[in-house]
Design a protein around this motif. Structure first.
Motif, PDB file in Angstrom:
ATOM      1  N   GLU B  25       0.858  -1.177   0.000  1.00 25.89           N
ATOM      2  CA  GLU B  25       0.000   0.000   0.000  1.00 25.89           C
ATOM      3  C   GLU B  25       0.895   1.229   0.000  1.00 25.89           C
ATOM      4  O   GLU B  25       1.848   1.317   0.767  1.00 25.89           O
ATOM      5  N   THR B  27       1.187   5.563  -0.119  1.00 24.19           N
ATOM      6  CA  THR B  27       0.523   6.855   0.014  1.00 24.19           C
ATOM      7  C   THR B  27       1.348   7.919  -0.707  1.00 24.19           C
ATOM      8  O   THR B  27       2.481   8.211  -0.319  1.00 24.19           O
ATOM      9  N   GLU B  29       1.835  11.844  -1.763  1.00 26.20           N
ATOM     10  CA  GLU B  29       1.428  13.155  -1.281  1.00 26.20           C
ATOM     11  C   GLU B  29       1.516  14.145  -2.425  1.00 26.20           C
ATOM     12  O   GLU B  29       2.586  14.397  -2.953  1.00 26.20           O
ATOM     13  N   LYS B  67      -3.444  13.589   0.391  1.00 28.78           N
ATOM     14  CA  LYS B  67      -2.796  12.267   0.449  1.00 28.78           C
ATOM     15  C   LYS B  67      -3.627  11.258  -0.330  1.00 28.78           C
ATOM     16  O   LYS B  67      -4.843  11.195  -0.157  1.00 28.78           O
ATOM     17  N   GLY B  69      -3.992   7.320  -1.082  1.00 26.73           N
ATOM     18  CA  GLY B  69      -3.586   5.952  -0.706  1.00 26.73           C
ATOM     19  C   GLY B  69      -4.023   4.946  -1.753  1.00 26.73           C
ATOM     20  O   GLY B  69      -5.191   4.907  -2.154  1.00 26.73           O
ATOM     21  N   LEU B 113      -9.671   4.231  -3.659  1.00 25.15           N
ATOM     22  CA  LEU B 113      -8.583   4.699  -2.785  1.00 25.15           C
ATOM     23  C   LEU B 113      -8.655   3.965  -1.454  1.00 25.15           C
ATOM     24  O   LEU B 113      -9.706   3.474  -1.054  1.00 25.15           O
ATOM     25  N   GLU B 115      -7.155   4.030   2.809  1.00 26.12           N
ATOM     26  CA  GLU B 115      -6.751   4.949   3.874  1.00 26.12           C
ATOM     27  C   GLU B 115      -5.272   5.327   3.717  1.00 26.12           C
ATOM     28  O   GLU B 115      -4.405   4.458   3.709  1.00 26.12           O
ATOM     29  N   PRO B 116      -4.950   6.601   3.580  1.00 27.99           N
ATOM     30  CA  PRO B 116      -3.524   6.959   3.511  1.00 27.99           C
ATOM     31  C   PRO B 116      -2.879   6.782   4.872  1.00 27.99           C
ATOM     32  O   PRO B 116      -3.550   6.869   5.899  1.00 27.99           O
ATOM     33  N   TYR B 117      -1.573   6.495   4.890  1.00 23.93           N
ATOM     34  CA  TYR B 117      -0.927   6.434   6.202  1.00 23.93           C
ATOM     35  C   TYR B 117      -0.465   7.815   6.587  1.00 23.93           C
ATOM     36  O   TYR B 117      -0.290   8.707   5.753  1.00 23.93           O
ATOM     37  N   THR B 118      -0.299   8.026   7.890  1.00 20.08           N
ATOM     38  CA  THR B 118      -0.094   9.389   8.389  1.00 20.08           C
ATOM     39  C   THR B 118       1.327   9.619   8.895  1.00 20.08           C
ATOM     40  O   THR B 118       1.876  10.695   8.747  1.00 20.08           O
TER      41      THR B 118
END
Lengths: 248, 248, 248
Positions: B25, B27, B29, B67, B69, B113, B115-118
């Motif tokens: 996965e 992400t 930006e 972002k 994902g 899409l 969940e993007p990682y933070t």
């Protein structure tokens, strides 16, 4: 001291691959006159006899006879990394064979040598009555045609004509060769002959060598081995291959 | 609102494939300045840091940072359907990424899409003493040569010379690089260095990018990570790849 | 007495491969007018109806109607051995089909015939409201695009526009065809229509024939079978393919 440099890697790639179809360990004999290999497969059905004269190398040094034992698969794997325009230089060094690809890069492999074998394989003393010389690539294609229906090829010869046949569950395949075909160089039949041989064995050796051998001579007699002589390159390398007949 | 249009699909194909060698996965930006990606593989051995400036796109719109994902394998699968002369347009749309191939057909994919990682990955703070710039395709071939005998490559540098070596059951492989070779752009050795790295990791990333990156810079130091910087395309895309050394 | 000679093997290779996607045993019917084949796959989802007029052969002799039963896979295997510039001559001979490749070599296969089937397959009596003619190769590519996300394709038509769509875990794919595209020969929509078909079935037949068929006509109606008509070669060979819709 043994050093042999070839202008291209093609011959080594093809010849080592051909040898790897019959043995796992190969002993090459280098003498001041050139390199020889003779060996049989474990079931004694196929034999290769190679004669590679020193004149076929760009550089050749061998002060006294030396036996070089190789795991042939490993050698094939390394030699196949050579590019089309790399020169290949082989050199014995302690217990190893130094393989140099001489081009813009300096690339070297050091391959462990193994114990050479000492007993020698005698050549079969046979006289064969039918001889056909044809394009190697053409022979490969014709045997591929037969293999579509059969695992064996029946070869018969009479007068100026050679016939390849195969038979299986699917049906029957038949190919007639005579001098009218441009891929046939010569046909010389002393006696009517017929014999059957294993197709996978023949195709293994022919496909290994068809890239470096333009013509191949095919000799056989009734219920006798078949003998293929591949002329390799332009400088007199001979590879003879014998295969025992299939007895039905 | 995010839209990015590229004149060809080559860069996206190569970069997404490169990223897919380290994560499942990813992400991305996107900011008004361009697209960035930074991520490590699960075992924290390899890191990719991508900087793709807006000037490298034919059209680029991004009003505020976003972002994106993606399941990177799925993205690779879709982007690979683009033809050589298709323009590729990416656009965020609700919970999806709209992928348009703009050519004679109107072809569109809508990719879900995730969940993007933070958390963000810091870059390693290291200084490396040996730097060699060479053709990417050439580096790929040379490491392939080593891989014939070994799963790791030992890189050593001194004076104006870098040496790649590998050792395995079959034998030993050695390649020496210096400025005499036309594929070597520059060699700059500040300090004698030696280190060992995983070949499959290096070859994965290099073969992903060798079609779009002409030259690659290779930096390393004794027992430190290796850093590869790929210049991609003609408009300033940089992909940095770090790989931790193998400790014997 | 049945003899049919073609100038090249391309048509036989493609048509036999297409038929082998739906049946294992095929019965061709040769009449003085030409060769026909009609058959359904075992689950009665797909039907092929072939009409190959005698005028499309270089030489054609058939004094009275004859049924020729073949294991189609075996026939494909043999016919694929023909070279690009071989003429292909088929001739019934006792219980076998004699396949000759007429070129510099005399190559012959004798393929065992099997019991021909006697019941005949009726053509579906349907009228279809949407018809699009386009490049066969183009249809193949577009369906490949849909297959990246889905095992089925949803085809809808309205006004001068046909839309192909697919949906799966990865995402959604959508392609719009209209007359602005140079690969579209014509679009003729009598009624708004929508239906869903199996992609592997469609792609099997299209990829078998795309090398010998330049254009294909695609006809369908809401919840009705799809009908593909492939024009093959330059001399009037028609292959119709029907595929039942998927009911969700």
């Amino acid at each position: 001291m043994f050093i042999a440099r070839s202008e291209t890697a093609g011959e080594w790639k093809a010849i080592a691959t051909a040898i790897s179809t019959i043995v796992e360990e190969a002993t090459f004999e280098a003498t001041p006159q050139g390199i020889n290999f003779r060996g049989m497969d474990p079931s004694h059905i196929a034999l290769i006899d190679l004669n590679w004269p020193n004149s076929a190398f760009e550089k050749y040094e061998c002060s006294q006879p030396i036996k070089i034992g190789l795991k042939i698969e490993d050698f094939v794997k390394l030699i196949k990394r050579a590019s089309t325009n790399d020169k290949v230089e082989l050199e014995t060094k302690d217990e190893s064979l130094l393989i140099k690809f001489v081009n813009s890069y300096k690339r070297e492999y050091l391959l462990h040598l193994i114990e050479p074998y000492t007993s020698s394989t005698p050549l079969p003393k046979i006289s064969l009555n039918s001889k056909t010389v044809l394009k190697t690539k053409s022979l490969e294609n014709l045997l591929d045609d037969i293999q579509v229906v059969s695992e064996t090829v029946n070869i018969s010869a009479k007068k100026d004509q050679m016939t390849l046949e195969g038979q299986g569950d699917t049906g029957h395949a038949k190919i007639v060769l005579d001098k009218t075909n441009e891929d046939i160089i010569s046909i010389d039949i002393k006696e009517e002959s017929v014999a059957t041989y294993s197709l996978p064995h023949l195709l293994d050796i022919i496909s290994s060598l068809s890239s470096v051998s333009e013509n191949v001579s095919v000799e056989f007699s009734t219920k006798m081995p078949i003998k293929l002589v591949f002329k390799i390159g332009a400088y007199g390398i001979d590879l003879c291959y014998y295969l025992a007949p299939r007895i039905e």
